[in-house]
Scaffold this motif. Structure first.
Motif, PDB file in Angstrom:
ATOM      1  N   VAL A  12       0.839  -1.203   0.000  1.00 26.02           N
ATOM      2  CA  VAL A  12       0.000   0.000   0.000  1.00 26.02           C
ATOM      3  C   VAL A  12       0.875   1.256   0.000  1.00 26.02           C
ATOM      4  CG1 VAL A  12      -1.712   1.336   1.284  1.00 26.02           C
ATOM      5  CG2 VAL A  12      -1.920  -1.155   1.150  1.00 26.02           C
ATOM      6  N   ILE A  13       1.930   1.247   0.800  1.00 24.75           N
ATOM      7  CA  ILE A  13       2.841   2.398   0.835  1.00 24.75           C
ATOM      8  C   ILE A  13       3.493   2.614  -0.527  1.00 24.75           C
ATOM      9  CG2 ILE A  13       5.004   3.266   1.818  1.00 24.75           C
ATOM     10  CD1 ILE A  13       4.285   1.894   4.407  1.00 24.75           C
ATOM     11  N   GLY A  14       3.955   1.530  -1.144  1.00 28.78           N
ATOM     12  CA  GLY A  14       4.590   1.639  -2.460  1.00 28.78           C
ATOM     13  C   GLY A  14       3.655   2.193  -3.517  1.00 28.78           C
ATOM     14  N   LEU A  15       2.404   1.731  -3.500  1.00 27.84           N
ATOM     15  CA  LEU A  15       1.408   2.247  -4.451  1.00 27.84           C
ATOM     16  C   LEU A  15       1.195   3.743  -4.245  1.00 27.84           C
ATOM     17  CD1 LEU A  15      -1.263  -0.624  -4.290  1.00 27.84           C
ATOM     18  CD2 LEU A  15       0.380  -0.190  -6.129  1.00 27.84           C
ATOM     19  N   GLY A  16       1.212   4.179  -3.003  1.00 30.98           N
ATOM     20  CA  GLY A  16       1.001   5.589  -2.707  1.00 30.98           C
ATOM     21  C   GLY A  16       2.167   6.464  -3.121  1.00 30.98           C
ATOM     22  N   PHE A  17       3.384   5.996  -2.899  1.00 31.17           N
ATOM     23  CA  PHE A  17       4.559   6.794  -3.261  1.00 31.17           C
ATOM     24  C   PHE A  17       4.730   6.933  -4.772  1.00 31.17           C
ATOM     25  CE2 PHE A  17       6.684   5.657   0.981  1.00 31.17           C
ATOM     26  CZ  PHE A  17       6.463   6.928   1.493  1.00 31.17           C
ATOM     27  N   GLY A  18       4.230   5.966  -5.540  1.00 29.77           N
ATOM     28  CA  GLY A  18       4.479   5.892  -6.974  1.00 29.77           C
ATOM     29  C   GLY A  18       4.331   7.183  -7.766  1.00 29.77           C
ATOM     30  N   PRO A  19       3.159   7.848  -7.717  1.00 28.48           N
ATOM     31  CA  PRO A  19       2.970   9.045  -8.552  1.00 28.48           C
ATOM     32  C   PRO A  19       3.661  10.287  -8.007  1.00 28.48           C
ATOM     33  CG  PRO A  19       0.859   8.024  -7.907  1.00 28.48           C
ATOM     34  CD  PRO A  19       1.920   7.465  -7.027  1.00 28.48           C
ATOM     35  N   ASN A  20       4.180  10.240  -6.797  1.00 32.47           N
ATOM     36  CA  ASN A  20       4.604  11.457  -6.120  1.00 32.47           C
ATOM     37  C   ASN A  20       5.996  11.933  -6.492  1.00 32.47           C
ATOM     38  OD1 ASN A  20       2.171  10.987  -4.850  1.00 32.47           O
ATOM     39  ND2 ASN A  20       3.083  10.323  -2.917  1.00 32.47           N
ATOM     40  N   PHE A  21       6.700  11.155  -7.300  1.00 32.79           N
ATOM     41  CA  PHE A  21       8.037  11.571  -7.712  1.00 32.79           C
ATOM     42  C   PHE A  21       7.994  12.575  -8.859  1.00 32.79           C
ATOM     43  CE2 PHE A  21       8.974   7.671  -5.456  1.00 32.79           C
ATOM     44  CZ  PHE A  21      10.158   7.961  -4.814  1.00 32.79           C
ATOM     45  N   HIS A  22       7.037  12.433  -9.762  1.00 32.58           N
ATOM     46  CA  HIS A  22       7.064  13.273 -10.964  1.00 32.58           C
ATOM     47  C   HIS A  22       5.824  14.143 -11.146  1.00 32.58           C
ATOM     48  CE1 HIS A  22       5.168   9.429 -11.954  1.00 32.58           C
ATOM     49  NE2 HIS A  22       4.469  10.065 -12.850  1.00 32.58           N
ATOM     50  N   ALA A  23       4.679  13.761 -10.590  1.00 33.61           N
ATOM     51  CA  ALA A  23       3.477  14.579 -10.763  1.00 33.61           C
ATOM     52  C   ALA A  23       3.656  16.003 -10.217  1.00 33.61           C
ATOM     53  CB  ALA A  23       2.262  13.896 -10.125  1.00 33.61           C
ATOM     54  N   PRO A  24       4.304  16.205  -9.044  1.00 37.44           N
ATOM     55  CA  PRO A  24       4.530  17.584  -8.592  1.00 37.44           C
ATOM     56  C   PRO A  24       5.454  18.367  -9.524  1.00 37.44           C
ATOM     57  CG  PRO A  24       4.781  16.047  -6.760  1.00 37.44           C
ATOM     58  CD  PRO A  24       4.715  15.227  -8.013  1.00 37.44           C
ATOM     59  N   VAL A  25       6.385  17.674 -10.185  1.00 36.70           N
ATOM     60  CA  VAL A  25       7.276  18.341 -11.150  1.00 36.70           C
ATOM     61  C   VAL A  25       6.456  18.905 -12.299  1.00 36.70           C
ATOM     62  CG1 VAL A  25       9.233  18.050 -12.701  1.00 36.70           C
ATOM     63  CG2 VAL A  25       9.165  16.791 -10.551  1.00 36.70           C
ATOM     64  N   ILE A  26       5.514  18.094 -12.808  1.00 34.89           N
ATOM     65  CA  ILE A  26       4.654  18.539 -13.901  1.00 34.89           C
ATOM     66  C   ILE A  26       3.811  19.730 -13.463  1.00 34.89           C
ATOM     67  CG2 ILE A  26       2.744  17.876 -15.404  1.00 34.89           C
ATOM     68  CD1 ILE A  26       5.391  16.620 -16.179  1.00 34.89           C
ATOM     69  N   ALA A  27       3.253  19.648 -12.261  1.00 42.37           N
ATOM     70  CA  ALA A  27       2.428  20.750 -11.746  1.00 42.37           C
ATOM     71  C   ALA A  27       3.230  22.043 -11.660  1.00 42.37           C
ATOM     72  CB  ALA A  27       1.865  20.376 -10.378  1.00 42.37           C
TER      73      ALA A  27
END
Length: 500
Positions: free
Chosen positions: A365-380
């Motif tokens: 569950v933790i791994g699934l949660g961390f997944g998008p958080n590396f690059h989505a804020p960069v795009i934003a």
């Protein structure tokens, strides 16, 4: 494509070294007989120099070009790895980690800058997803390799393994990375640097983080530590004034204030801060829980960490593809933050005999949660800033990520040490020798892993129970930070990426 693969390889090795160490640290601490406080510096020194140097690397690449600067950063990282590998004392190891962090700071920011230079905004979401996946794969291999090296070979191989990887990266980048090079004369380029801003933010970061670390070793009531924290915070408050002054005199500030005038940008950086604080700390303290409380071997600990890293890699890659196809980045980010909050909250339920099925389920569950958080804020962030500010924006992004990561590890260490102290009498009542009990409750619990394994069963249960309670407080703190990150994300502009 080859240039992108080389960039991915660069960030892969930096990420690998970030997570390679935690599973080997208990073994390293036994070799050097170091207390928990210096134990924490092994991780903090890397993050400290990394964070302090990030804004400077971004501006250097604007002045002298991306290619020469990322090659220099890689070379510094290589030098730091060599120092760590041949270390003969704990201070030498910490110094080597600091050099690694200096080079790693340049690699992290310049990879994101180069990807932005190579691809359009919507297209780069896919490639940034790959970069995030590479970071996650490194997160998968790092704990496993760290554990195996520490248990089967020697912890020095944690650093030797960097040498061929970084060397190949340097060679590929030298021949394949073709971006505009301004060919600025060295003297003119050095004169044009915002030295006032650079020195201010460097001083602020060093004073503040060193103050936090020293306070965790003893007490925050000491005059020297109070001075570190106060003057560090004061320097942070002065930094925006240096950027305003540099802009007014027609110079080029390292972090232009216009980036921070947009509430969406502030929110994106806030999310980065929360995510980095939680991710770095979970990656740091989970291996300690497995080895200290569950008494697993380093290699087994590394295998457990695969339950975080594998789904993290898959989701990072998949979320990048989804963002590229749909243009929707905020929804993907918020889903990840929500899962991250739930997953870290589940860790509060860990005890002295957590079954394997529960461990694997919670970590997935933790791994699934961390997944998008590396690059989505960069795009934003990149969506709301000008192309000419990309390097400065990525410098701000990487700076916030690294400072928050360093602060998170230090705070966790402080909380753990503080909550071990009340268990001193419990340890003594269980039969633990008073001198050894004082070491466990006074800041040396982590370095006493093997000694705890040799205690009688009753004494082991008491010590591990105390460690579990101390770690539970850290999980509660990180869950709260995760929830704050989710709330802050609602300040990010909700839109879609164009195909242009």
């Amino acid at each position: 494509l080859l240039a992108f693969l080389a960039l991915t390889l660069s960030i892969f090795l930096v990420a690998l070294d970030t997570v390679l160490i935690p599973t080997a640290l208990p073994t390293i601490s036994q070799d050097f007989h170091i207390p928990d406080s210096l134990f924490a510096w092994t991780g903090s020194a890397y993050l400290l120099t990394n964070a302090a140097s990030v804004p400077f690397w971004g501006k250097l690449s604007d002045i002298f070009g991306r290619k020469p600067i990322i090659l220099i950063a890689d070379s510094i990282f290589l030098g730091g790895s060599i120092v760590c590998a041949v270390s003969i004392s704990a201070p030498m190891l910490v110094a080597g980690r600091a050099v690694q962090g200096l080079g790693g700071g340049g690699v992290v920011v310049l990879v994101h800058v180069c990807v932005a230079d190579l691809f359009s905004l919507r297209g780069r979401s896919f490639y940034l997803g790959i970069v995030g996946a590479a970071w996650a794969v490194a997160s998968a291999l790092g704990p496993v390799l760290g554990g195996i090296f520490a248990q089967k070979l020697n912890w020095r191989w944690c650093f030797y393994v960097n040498l061929p990887v970084v060397s190949v990266s340097i060679i590929i980048l030298y021949f394949t990375l073709h971006l505009h090079n301004p060919r600025t004369p060295i003297l003119r380029g050095l004169i044009s640097i915002d030295w006032l801003g650079t020195i201010t933010i460097l001083t602020a970061t060093l004073l503040f983080l060193i103050g936090l670390q020293l306070g965790g070793e003893s007490t925050y009531a000491q005059p020297l530590i109070i001075c570190f924290l106060v003057f560090g915070a004061l320097a942070y408050f002065l930094f925006p004034l240096t950027q305003w002054f540099e802009e007014r005199r027609g110079g080029s500030p390292i972090m232009p204030l216009r980036i921070f005038k947009d509430i969406s940008n502030i929110s994106a950086l806030g999310v980065v801060a929360c995510d980095a604080l939680v991710f770095n700390s979970v990656a740091y303290f989970l291996p300690l829980y497995f080895q200290l409380v569950l008494a697993t071997s380093p290699s087994t600990t590394g295998l457990y960490m695969l339950a975080v890293a594998i789904p993290l890699a898959l989701v990072s890659f998949a979320s990048g593809w989804i963002i590229e196809k749909t243009g929707r980045y905020l929804q993907v980010l918020q889903a990840g933050l929500a899962l991250m909050t739930v997953g870290v909250g589940l860790l509060i339920d860990f005890d002295t005999a957590t079954p394997l099925s529960k461990i694997i389920g919670f970590l997935v569950v933790i791994g699934l949660g961390f997944g998008p958080n590396f690059h989505a804020p960069v795009i934003a962030l990149q969506k709301r800033i000008k192309e000419s500010d990309i390097a400065a924006g990525m410098g701000a992004f990487s700076f916030v990520r690294m400072v928050s990561g360093a602060i998170g590890v230090v705070i966790g260490q402080v909380v753990f040490q503080a909550l071990m102290h009340p268990h001193l009498n419990d340890f003594i009542r269980a039969g633990v020798a008073p001198e050894f009990a004082k070491r466990l409750a006074g800041g040396e619990a982590i370095s006493q892993t093997e000694a705890v394994k040799n205690l009688p069963a009753v004494q082991q249960r008491s010590v591990r129970g105390g460690m579990t309670e101390a770690l539970r407080a850290t999980w509660i703190f990180y869950t709260c930070v995760s929830a704050v990150g989710l709330l802050v994300s609602f300040g990010i502009h909700r839109g879609r990426l164009s195909n242009e």
